[in-house]
Design a protein around this motif. Structure first.
Motif, short mmCIF file in Angstrom:
data_model
loop_
_atom_site.label_atom_id
_atom_site.label_comp_id
_atom_site.label_asym_id
_atom_site.label_seq_id
_atom_site.Cartn_x
_atom_site.Cartn_y
_atom_site.Cartn_z
N LEU A 12 12.93 1.37 36.23
CA LEU A 12 13.48 1.69 37.54
C LEU A 12 13.36 0.48 38.44
CD1 LEU A 12 12.01 5.28 37.97
CD2 LEU A 12 14.35 4.65 37.37
N THR A 13 14.40 0.22 39.23
CA THR A 13 14.45 -1.02 39.99
C THR A 13 15.17 -0.84 41.32
OG1 THR A 13 15.16 -3.33 39.90
CG2 THR A 13 16.59 -1.73 38.84
N ALA A 18 19.74 -8.01 39.07
CA ALA A 18 18.68 -8.97 38.72
C ALA A 18 17.94 -8.50 37.49
CB ALA A 18 17.72 -9.16 39.89
N THR A 19 17.70 -7.20 37.38
CA THR A 19 16.99 -6.67 36.21
C THR A 19 17.85 -6.79 34.97
OG1 THR A 19 15.75 -5.18 37.66
CG2 THR A 19 15.78 -4.64 35.31
N ARG A 20 19.13 -6.42 35.08
CA ARG A 20 20.04 -6.60 33.94
C ARG A 20 20.11 -8.06 33.52
NH1 ARG A 20 25.90 -6.56 35.34
NH2 ARG A 20 25.06 -8.39 36.43
N ASN A 21 20.26 -8.95 34.51
CA ASN A 21 20.39 -10.38 34.20
C ASN A 21 19.15 -10.91 33.48
OD1 ASN A 21 22.81 -10.16 35.52
ND2 ASN A 21 22.17 -11.32 37.32
N PRO A 50 20.23 0.82 22.13
CA PRO A 50 20.09 0.64 23.57
C PRO A 50 18.64 0.91 23.99
CG PRO A 50 21.07 2.78 23.13
CD PRO A 50 20.88 2.09 21.79
N CYS A 51 17.77 -0.08 23.79
CA CYS A 51 16.33 0.14 23.91
C CYS A 51 15.78 0.02 25.33
CB CYS A 51 15.57 -0.76 22.96
SG CYS A 51 15.77 -2.51 23.32
N ILE A 52 16.49 -0.66 26.24
CA ILE A 52 16.06 -0.73 27.62
C ILE A 52 17.15 -0.11 28.48
CG2 ILE A 52 15.49 -2.24 29.58
CD1 ILE A 52 13.36 -2.38 27.48
N HIS A 53 16.79 0.96 29.19
CA HIS A 53 17.69 1.57 30.15
C HIS A 53 17.23 1.12 31.53
CE1 HIS A 53 18.82 5.17 27.34
NE2 HIS A 53 18.97 3.99 26.76
N ILE A 54 18.17 0.80 32.39
CA ILE A 54 17.87 0.34 33.74
C ILE A 54 18.55 1.28 34.72
CG2 ILE A 54 18.09 -1.58 35.37
CD1 ILE A 54 18.44 -3.41 32.85
N ASN A 124 10.77 -6.78 38.18
CA ASN A 124 10.09 -5.65 38.80
C ASN A 124 8.59 -5.67 38.56
OD1 ASN A 124 12.71 -4.20 39.45
ND2 ASN A 124 12.86 -4.56 37.26
N GLY A 125 8.10 -6.70 37.88
CA GLY A 125 6.68 -6.80 37.56
C GLY A 125 6.30 -6.14 36.26
N VAL A 126 7.28 -5.69 35.47
CA VAL A 126 6.99 -5.09 34.17
C VAL A 126 6.61 -6.22 33.21
CG1 VAL A 126 7.92 -3.81 32.21
CG2 VAL A 126 8.56 -3.16 34.55
#
Length: 133
Positions: A12-13, A18-21, A50-54, A124-126
């Motif tokens: 979650l962002t 920016a997270t996708r990039n 599709p291992c990362i969902h944003i 996001n700090g992940v």
């Protein structure tokens, strides 16, 4: 009920692009098909998975709350989850890609396992771990 595989992680962002990039450009995941889910977001693929969902915090929270699904409060980082990990090949290539994208990382060598681990953070700090054997 035996589990058969890990499906995905949802990040979650407040900044979808920016997270996708980060996952696309720095880690080399591929943006792929995503069904209409009632809130904006991206699915990032490793191969065909599709291992990362944003998803964006506020619209995801509104959608989930309306469906009776609880959502954690927005907070940077991973909360009680420490990190997500990927396997990779070509250590020099991984390092070059991260450096080209301006992504700082720490290195942990595990000689007994012939393993090099790179640790970095997404926007996001992940915390993300990349394992190269």
């Amino acid at each position: 009920m035996p589990l058969t595989q890990l499906e995905h992680y949802l990040v979650l962002t407040g900044d979808l692009d920016a997270t996708r990039n980060f996952y696309r450009d720095a880690l080399g995941l591929r943006e792929g098909p995503r069904p209409s889910l009632g809130f904006p977001g991206y699915w990032m693929y490793v191969g065909e998975v599709p291992c990362i969902h944003i998803a964006e915090w506020h619209t995801y929270r509104a959608h989930s709350t309306a469906a009776g699904i609880s959502v954690s409060s927005p907070a940077p980082g991973t909360g009680p989850l420490d990190h997500i990990a990927f396997n990779a090949t070509d250590l020099a290539g991984v390092r070059a890609r991260l450096s080209a994208c301006g992504v700082a990382y720490s290195v942990n060598e595990v000689p007994s396992a012939a393993l090099t681990q790179l640790f970095l953070n997404d926007p996001n700090g992940v915390k993300v771990e990349i394992n190269v054997r």
